[in-house]
Design a protein around this motif. Structure first.
Motif, PDB file in Angstrom:
ATOM      1  N   TYR A  77      -0.213   3.422  -5.253  1.00  0.00           N
ATOM      2  CA  TYR A  77      -0.758   2.175  -4.563  1.00  0.00           C
ATOM      3  C   TYR A  77      -0.399   1.882  -3.256  1.00  0.00           C
ATOM      4  CZ  TYR A  77      -0.831   0.997  -9.740  1.00  0.00           C
ATOM      5  OH  TYR A  77      -1.082   0.768 -11.287  1.00  0.00           O
ATOM      6  N   LYS A  78      -1.441   1.324  -2.359  1.00  0.00           N
ATOM      7  CA  LYS A  78      -0.955   0.715  -1.309  1.00  0.00           C
ATOM      8  C   LYS A  78      -1.592  -0.758  -1.386  1.00  0.00           C
ATOM      9  CE  LYS A  78      -4.701   3.156   1.181  1.00  0.00           C
ATOM     10  NZ  LYS A  78      -4.836   3.878   2.428  1.00  0.00           N
ATOM     11  N   ALA A  79      -1.084  -1.818  -0.537  1.00  0.00           N
ATOM     12  CA  ALA A  79      -1.598  -3.079  -0.517  1.00  0.00           C
ATOM     13  C   ALA A  79      -1.936  -3.692   0.718  1.00  0.00           C
ATOM     14  CB  ALA A  79      -0.544  -4.064  -1.214  1.00  0.00           C
ATOM     15  N   ASN A  80      -3.057  -4.195   1.011  1.00  0.00           N
ATOM     16  CA  ASN A  80      -3.434  -4.758   2.353  1.00  0.00           C
ATOM     17  C   ASN A  80      -3.348  -6.421   2.022  1.00  0.00           C
ATOM     18  OD1 ASN A  80      -4.549  -5.130   4.959  1.00  0.00           O
ATOM     19  ND2 ASN A  80      -6.525  -4.946   4.204  1.00  0.00           N
ATOM     20  N   PHE A  81      -2.845  -7.090   2.927  1.00  0.00           N
ATOM     21  CA  PHE A  81      -2.588  -8.489   2.935  1.00  0.00           C
ATOM     22  C   PHE A  81      -2.062  -9.140   4.387  1.00  0.00           C
ATOM     23  CE2 PHE A  81       1.014  -6.385   1.371  1.00  0.00           C
ATOM     24  CZ  PHE A  81       2.202  -6.871   1.945  1.00  0.00           C
ATOM     25  N   GLY A  82      -2.260 -10.426   4.192  1.00  0.00           N
ATOM     26  CA  GLY A  82      -2.122 -11.005   5.683  1.00  0.00           C
ATOM     27  C   GLY A  82      -0.835 -10.896   6.219  1.00  0.00           C
ATOM     28  N   GLU A  83      -0.701 -11.125   7.649  1.00  0.00           N
ATOM     29  CA  GLU A  83       0.464 -10.866   8.382  1.00  0.00           C
ATOM     30  C   GLU A  83       1.645 -12.171   8.097  1.00  0.00           C
ATOM     31  OE1 GLU A  83      -0.284 -10.605  12.487  1.00  0.00           O
ATOM     32  OE2 GLU A  83      -1.233  -8.975  12.402  1.00  0.00           O
ATOM     33  N   ASP A  84       1.223 -13.086   7.535  1.00  0.00           N
ATOM     34  CA  ASP A  84       2.116 -14.096   6.956  1.00  0.00           C
ATOM     35  C   ASP A  84       2.399 -14.081   5.625  1.00  0.00           C
ATOM     36  OD1 ASP A  84      -0.203 -14.998   6.295  1.00  0.00           O
ATOM     37  OD2 ASP A  84       0.163 -16.976   6.855  1.00  0.00           O
ATOM     38  N   GLU A  85       2.376 -12.927   5.123  1.00  0.00           N
ATOM     39  CA  GLU A  85       2.575 -12.830   3.647  1.00  0.00           C
ATOM     40  C   GLU A  85       3.496 -11.520   3.203  1.00  0.00           C
ATOM     41  OE1 GLU A  85      -1.594 -14.299   2.028  1.00  0.00           O
ATOM     42  OE2 GLU A  85      -1.408 -12.072   2.124  1.00  0.00           O
ATOM     43  N   VAL A  86       4.021 -11.530   2.351  1.00  0.00           N
ATOM     44  CA  VAL A  86       4.974 -10.660   1.729  1.00  0.00           C
ATOM     45  C   VAL A  86       4.664 -10.305   0.251  1.00  0.00           C
ATOM     46  CG1 VAL A  86       6.816 -11.945   1.191  1.00  0.00           C
ATOM     47  CG2 VAL A  86       7.300  -9.453   1.769  1.00  0.00           C
ATOM     48  N   LEU A  87       4.496  -8.874  -0.122  1.00  0.00           N
ATOM     49  CA  LEU A  87       4.558  -8.540  -1.582  1.00  0.00           C
ATOM     50  C   LEU A  87       5.994  -8.224  -2.063  1.00  0.00           C
ATOM     51  CD1 LEU A  87       2.918  -7.457  -3.946  1.00  0.00           C
ATOM     52  CD2 LEU A  87       2.668  -5.399  -2.882  1.00  0.00           C
ATOM     53  N   LEU A  88       6.263  -8.842  -3.089  1.00  0.00           N
ATOM     54  CA  LEU A  88       7.685  -8.739  -3.738  1.00  0.00           C
ATOM     55  C   LEU A  88       7.450  -7.880  -4.886  1.00  0.00           C
ATOM     56  CD1 LEU A  88       8.860 -12.360  -3.167  1.00  0.00           C
ATOM     57  CD2 LEU A  88       9.422 -10.555  -1.635  1.00  0.00           C
ATOM     58  N   ILE A  89       8.227  -7.050  -5.041  1.00  0.00           N
ATOM     59  CA  ILE A  89       8.325  -6.075  -6.231  1.00  0.00           C
ATOM     60  C   ILE A  89       9.298  -6.333  -7.050  1.00  0.00           C
ATOM     61  CG2 ILE A  89       8.047  -3.752  -7.284  1.00  0.00           C
ATOM     62  CD1 ILE A  89       5.756  -4.513  -5.276  1.00  0.00           C
ATOM     63  N   VAL A  90       9.090  -6.826  -8.160  1.00  0.00           N
ATOM     64  CA  VAL A  90      10.384  -6.813  -9.408  1.00  0.00           C
ATOM     65  C   VAL A  90      10.132  -6.387 -10.591  1.00  0.00           C
ATOM     66  CG1 VAL A  90      10.968  -9.319  -8.368  1.00  0.00           C
ATOM     67  CG2 VAL A  90       9.327  -8.973 -10.102  1.00  0.00           C
ATOM     68  N   VAL A  91      11.226  -6.045 -11.529  1.00  0.00           N
ATOM     69  CA  VAL A  91      10.808  -5.324 -12.724  1.00  0.00           C
ATOM     70  C   VAL A  91      10.190  -6.418 -13.554  1.00  0.00           C
ATOM     71  CG1 VAL A  91      12.628  -3.697 -12.518  1.00  0.00           C
ATOM     72  CG2 VAL A  91      13.276  -6.046 -13.709  1.00  0.00           C
ATOM     73  N   ARG A  92       9.477  -5.959 -14.708  1.00  0.00           N
ATOM     74  CA  ARG A  92       9.064  -6.953 -15.669  1.00  0.00           C
ATOM     75  C   ARG A  92      10.149  -7.437 -16.586  1.00  0.00           C
ATOM     76  NH1 ARG A  92       3.633  -7.030 -17.681  1.00  0.00           N
ATOM     77  NH2 ARG A  92       4.620  -6.897 -19.569  1.00  0.00           N
ATOM     78  N   GLY A  93       9.998  -8.565 -17.109  1.00  0.00           N
ATOM     79  CA  GLY A  93      11.241  -9.112 -17.835  1.00  0.00           C
ATOM     80  C   GLY A  93      11.440  -8.268 -18.885  1.00  0.00           C
ATOM     81  N   HIS A  94      10.678  -7.714 -19.612  1.00  0.00           N
ATOM     82  CA  HIS A  94      11.165  -7.018 -20.844  1.00  0.00           C
ATOM     83  C   HIS A  94      11.867  -5.606 -20.427  1.00  0.00           C
ATOM     84  CE1 HIS A  94       7.603  -4.440 -20.200  1.00  0.00           C
ATOM     85  NE2 HIS A  94       8.337  -3.596 -20.850  1.00  0.00           N
ATOM     86  N   VAL A  95      11.632  -5.105 -19.255  1.00  0.00           N
ATOM     87  CA  VAL A  95      12.059  -3.935 -18.958  1.00  0.00           C
ATOM     88  C   VAL A  95      13.669  -4.243 -18.421  1.00  0.00           C
ATOM     89  CG1 VAL A  95      12.154  -2.005 -16.972  1.00  0.00           C
ATOM     90  CG2 VAL A  95      10.090  -2.959 -17.883  1.00  0.00           C
ATOM     91  N   GLY A  96      13.955  -5.334 -17.434  1.00  0.00           N
ATOM     92  CA  GLY A  96      15.348  -5.581 -17.278  1.00  0.00           C
ATOM     93  C   GLY A  96      16.052  -6.262 -18.469  1.00  0.00           C
ATOM     94  N   PHE A  97      15.417  -7.227 -19.192  1.00  0.00           N
ATOM     95  CA  PHE A  97      16.046  -7.899 -20.263  1.00  0.00           C
ATOM     96  C   PHE A  97      16.352  -7.192 -21.291  1.00  0.00           C
ATOM     97  CE2 PHE A  97      16.679 -11.397 -23.584  1.00  0.00           C
ATOM     98  CZ  PHE A  97      17.409 -12.150 -22.732  1.00  0.00           C
ATOM     99  N   LYS A  98      15.469  -6.593 -21.908  1.00  0.00           N
ATOM    100  CA  LYS A  98      15.717  -5.898 -23.107  1.00  0.00           C
ATOM    101  C   LYS A  98      16.147  -4.363 -22.955  1.00  0.00           C
ATOM    102  CE  LYS A  98      11.692  -7.988 -25.609  1.00  0.00           C
ATOM    103  NZ  LYS A  98      10.752  -7.618 -26.130  1.00  0.00           N
ATOM    104  N   HIS A  99      16.110  -3.876 -21.873  1.00  0.00           N
ATOM    105  CA  HIS A  99      16.437  -2.316 -21.668  1.00  0.00           C
ATOM    106  C   HIS A  99      17.614  -2.225 -20.683  1.00  0.00           C
ATOM    107  CE1 HIS A  99      13.321  -1.392 -24.589  1.00  0.00           C
ATOM    108  NE2 HIS A  99      12.402  -2.187 -24.018  1.00  0.00           N
ATOM    109  N   ASN A 100      17.714  -3.300 -19.948  1.00  0.00           N
ATOM    110  CA  ASN A 100      18.866  -3.187 -18.852  1.00  0.00           C
ATOM    111  C   ASN A 100      18.276  -1.906 -17.537  1.00  0.00           C
ATOM    112  OD1 ASN A 100      20.830  -4.207 -17.574  1.00  0.00           O
ATOM    113  ND2 ASN A 100      22.602  -2.982 -18.599  1.00  0.00           N
ATOM    114  N   VAL A 101      17.056  -1.920 -17.617  1.00  0.00           N
ATOM    115  CA  VAL A 101      16.684  -1.093 -16.342  1.00  0.00           C
ATOM    116  C   VAL A 101      16.298  -2.008 -14.942  1.00  0.00           C
ATOM    117  CG1 VAL A 101      14.815   0.486 -15.591  1.00  0.00           C
ATOM    118  CG2 VAL A 101      15.965   0.691 -18.025  1.00  0.00           C
TER     119      VAL A 101
END
Length: 167
Positions: A62-86
């Motif tokens: 993927y790549k993403a196009n968006f405005g200059e005053d925006e940011v794309l934050l990437i985080v793990v999904r809840g079950h990945v971190g909470f249930k599996h500690n990834v």
């Protein structure tokens, strides 16, 4: 400004996944599963296995196009971190708008995950494993940033060092 995800070019895709046109055509772009979801789920293009204490780098396609005053934050999904500690090795990915279509990799986003659990963690092709959240950001009133990104990962750090060397 339009805000959207798109696939990287097939030429860029081949660098990460090989010359597999069928795989390129069949993977899905990020999407929200419910109308109240803040994040756009990223889906694995192929299977991955992360052993305990192992770190892997996952190309998203993927790549993403968006405005200059925006940011794309990437985080793990809840079950990945909470249930599996990834977790993501950088905890939160920060993608700036000028990363899109950079000369190094077209803005291809990669995810680095580490398994802090005690068992192997499997991501199957098509599984949602991280999510991207678009948000506005603020700058200071005396902000003087004028330069544009020219490369991919770490390129703003390289640019700053070049400016310091010229002084």
């Amino acid at each position: 400004m339009a805000r959207y995800f798109e696939k990287i070019s097939f030429n860029e895709f081949k660098k990460a996944f090989g010359d597999n046109k069928k795989l390129y055509e069949e993977y899905n772009l990020p999407k929200r599963e419910t109308k109240c979801s803040a994040g756009y789920d990223f889906y694995a293009i192929k299977d991955y296995r992360i052993k305990p204490n192992e770190v892997i780098k996952i190309p998203t396609g993927y790549k993403a196009n968006f405005g200059e005053d925006e940011v794309l934050l990437i985080v793990v999904r809840g079950h990945v971190g909470f249930k599996h500690n990834v977790q993501m090795t950088n905890q939160v990915g920060v993608i700036e708008s000028d990363y899109y279509n950079n000369v190094s990799n077209e803005g291809h986003m990669f995810i680095s995950l580490q398994n802090h659990g005690e068992e192997d963690y499997e991501i199957k092709k098509g599984d949602a494993y991280v999510q991207g959240i678009f948000t506005k950001f603020l700058t200071t009133d005396n902000d003087e940033a004028t330069d544009k990104r020219t490369g991919g990962f770490g390129s703003t750090n390289i640019h700053r060092k070049r400016k310091e060397d010229k002084k």
